[in-house]
Design a protein around this motif. Structure first.
Motif, mmCIF file in Angstrom:
data_model
loop_
_atom_site.group_PDB
_atom_site.id
_atom_site.type_symbol
_atom_site.label_atom_id
_atom_site.label_comp_id
_atom_site.label_asym_id
_atom_site.label_seq_id
_atom_site.Cartn_x
_atom_site.Cartn_y
_atom_site.Cartn_z
ATOM 1 N N PHE A 1 -41.054 -36.946 -36.316
ATOM 2 C CA PHE A 1 -41.820 -37.674 -37.329
ATOM 3 C C PHE A 1 -40.853 -38.545 -38.114
ATOM 4 N N GLY A 2 -41.051 -39.859 -38.057
ATOM 5 C CA GLY A 2 -40.169 -40.744 -38.808
ATOM 6 C C GLY A 2 -40.432 -42.199 -38.500
ATOM 7 N N SER A 3 -39.912 -43.064 -39.361
ATOM 8 C CA SER A 3 -40.130 -44.500 -39.197
ATOM 9 C C SER A 3 -39.239 -45.095 -38.124
ATOM 10 N N ASP A 4 -37.958 -44.729 -38.152
ATOM 11 C CA ASP A 4 -36.986 -45.349 -37.258
ATOM 12 C C ASP A 4 -36.196 -44.289 -36.506
ATOM 13 N N GLU A 5 -35.762 -44.656 -35.321
ATOM 14 C CA GLU A 5 -34.889 -43.780 -34.550
ATOM 15 C C GLU A 5 -33.467 -43.808 -35.103
ATOM 16 N N PRO A 6 -32.717 -42.722 -34.936
ATOM 17 C CA PRO A 6 -31.275 -42.795 -35.187
ATOM 18 C C PRO A 6 -30.623 -43.752 -34.187
ATOM 19 N N THR A 7 -29.434 -44.210 -34.496
ATOM 20 C CA THR A 7 -28.715 -45.070 -33.565
ATOM 21 C C THR A 7 -28.255 -44.263 -32.356
ATOM 22 N N GLY A 8 -28.030 -44.965 -31.256
ATOM 23 C CA GLY A 8 -27.581 -44.301 -30.043
ATOM 24 C C GLY A 8 -28.738 -43.867 -29.172
ATOM 25 N N ALA A 9 -28.392 -43.353 -28.003
ATOM 26 C CA ALA A 9 -29.403 -42.932 -27.036
ATOM 27 C C ALA A 9 -29.967 -41.567 -27.409
ATOM 28 N N PRO A 10 -31.277 -41.368 -27.241
ATOM 29 C CA PRO A 10 -31.860 -40.045 -27.489
ATOM 30 C C PRO A 10 -31.219 -38.994 -26.588
ATOM 31 N N PRO A 11 -31.097 -37.758 -27.060
ATOM 32 C CA PRO A 11 -30.456 -36.713 -26.254
ATOM 33 C C PRO A 11 -31.265 -36.374 -25.008
ATOM 34 N N GLU A 12 -30.568 -35.866 -24.012
ATOM 35 C CA GLU A 12 -31.186 -35.548 -22.730
ATOM 36 C C GLU A 12 -32.282 -34.499 -22.874
ATOM 37 N N VAL A 13 -32.159 -33.639 -23.888
ATOM 38 C CA VAL A 13 -33.156 -32.581 -24.058
ATOM 39 C C VAL A 13 -34.555 -33.160 -24.264
ATOM 40 N N LEU A 14 -34.651 -34.375 -24.828
ATOM 41 C CA LEU A 14 -35.960 -34.984 -25.058
ATOM 42 C C LEU A 14 -36.583 -35.507 -23.767
ATOM 43 N N ARG A 15 -35.803 -35.546 -22.694
ATOM 44 C CA ARG A 15 -36.368 -35.899 -21.389
ATOM 45 C C ARG A 15 -36.821 -34.653 -20.625
ATOM 46 N N LYS A 16 -36.262 -33.510 -21.008
ATOM 47 C CA LYS A 16 -36.545 -32.277 -20.278
ATOM 48 C C LYS A 16 -37.617 -31.427 -20.954
ATOM 49 N N ALA A 17 -37.781 -31.594 -22.259
ATOM 50 C CA ALA A 17 -38.754 -30.795 -23.001
ATOM 51 C C ALA A 17 -39.918 -31.675 -23.439
ATOM 52 N N PRO A 18 -41.115 -31.109 -23.600
ATOM 53 C CA PRO A 18 -42.232 -31.893 -24.140
ATOM 54 C C PRO A 18 -41.864 -32.446 -25.515
ATOM 55 N N ALA A 19 -42.096 -33.738 -25.722
ATOM 56 C CA ALA A 19 -41.731 -34.364 -26.990
ATOM 57 C C ALA A 19 -42.739 -35.456 -27.327
ATOM 58 N N VAL A 20 -43.140 -35.490 -28.594
ATOM 59 C CA VAL A 20 -44.092 -36.493 -29.080
ATOM 60 C C VAL A 20 -43.542 -37.082 -30.373
ATOM 61 N N TRP A 21 -43.506 -38.404 -30.445
ATOM 62 C CA TRP A 21 -43.116 -39.084 -31.682
ATOM 63 C C TRP A 21 -44.384 -39.468 -32.441
ATOM 64 N N VAL A 22 -44.386 -39.214 -33.755
ATOM 65 C CA VAL A 22 -45.544 -39.518 -34.595
ATOM 66 C C VAL A 22 -45.175 -40.626 -35.576
#
Length: 255
Positions: free
Chosen positions: A41-62
């Motif tokens: 939950f947030g307005s902007d992403e942190p800098t850099g590439a998202p961690p690999e765990v977000l490709r392996k686990a269910p993840a939803v951005w709100v």
């Protein structure tokens, strides 16, 4: 957040809330709290590439405007917000209308699609629209998320100086409404008498002090939170399906 909490309770799912200002902090939180998935939950992403765990686990951005995140994204239908506002004001007979906000839409600022759709709708109907926008209107950093009074004053002064003056004003978000009311009054412009005002989000702390009340477009925050949980639970069993962009229909609230 209230919608997320209620949906977790309804689905007998535990919710652990952690604050993370960068991807490393998120990784640390996930290492210490193994769960079924992640809602970001947030307005902007942190800098850099998202961690690999977000490709392996269910993840939803709100909410927000994630660029590099490749999971599901649940947000308001910002374009519909602009179209609903324009339709209401045009139907009420306004043909010279102003918009107050940060900027028009782009991939890094989805909220701005409210402005883009609003501008298009007014012009398409043969009206005239004044775009009172500045990328510096909102102070957004680790300590602030509030209007810049000097920038807001300059934009409202531009509106007040126009001859003829717009008869209606759309405000990008409720956080701008209190200062807009106050600045209009310094120019002897009475909101809802001399200029019709419509604002967006339906965040009551910003609206309670406004008299008379503006027209409000409710972005349906509760439904957005609940839909995020539903999507996360669905994603657990559909990890190979394409990521989804889900937009929730807003609604018009009259005073």
């Amino acid at each position: 957040l209230d919608g997320i909490e209620k949906a977790c309770v309804a689905n007998n799912t535990n919710l652990i809330i952690k604050q993370a200002t960068n991807w490393d902090a998120l990784n640390h939180s996930l290492d210490n709290n193994k769960g079924y998935g992640v809602i970001l939950f947030g307005s902007d992403e942190p800098t850099g590439a998202p961690p690999e765990v977000l490709r392996k686990a269910p993840a939803v951005w709100v909410m927000g405007s994630p660029e590099r995140f490749r999971g599901d994204h649940v947000q308001p239908d910002h374009s519909r917000i602009g179209l609903i506002a324009a339709d209401y004001l045009l139907t009420a007979g306004h043909r010279h209308i102003a918009y107050l906000g940060s900027s028009e839409g782009n991939p890094r600022f989805h909220v701005g699609f409210r402005a883009s759709a609003f501008k298009w709708a007014v012009l398409h109907a043969g009206g005239q629209v004044e775009m009172l926008t500045s990328s510096n209107l909102i102070i957004a950093d680790s300590e602030h998320n509030s209007p810049d009074e000097a920038v807001a004053a300059e934009l409202i002064a531009r509106l007040a100086a126009q001859k003829p003056r717009p008869t209606a004003l759309m405000i990008e978000a409720d956080m701008l409404a209190p200062i807009t009311y106050r600045l209009l009054q310094t120019h002897a412009i009475a909101p809802q008498r001399d200029i019709a005002v419509i604002t967006c989000n339906n965040e009551q702390p910003y609206l309670l002090s406004l008299n008379p009340r503006p027209i409000v477009i409710d972005l349906q925050a509760m439904s957005i939170g609940q839909r995020a949980v539903d999507q996360l639970l669905w994603r657990r069993n559909h990890m190979q399906d394409p990521a989804m962009r889900i937009m929730i229909e807003p609604s018009l609230l009259l005073p």
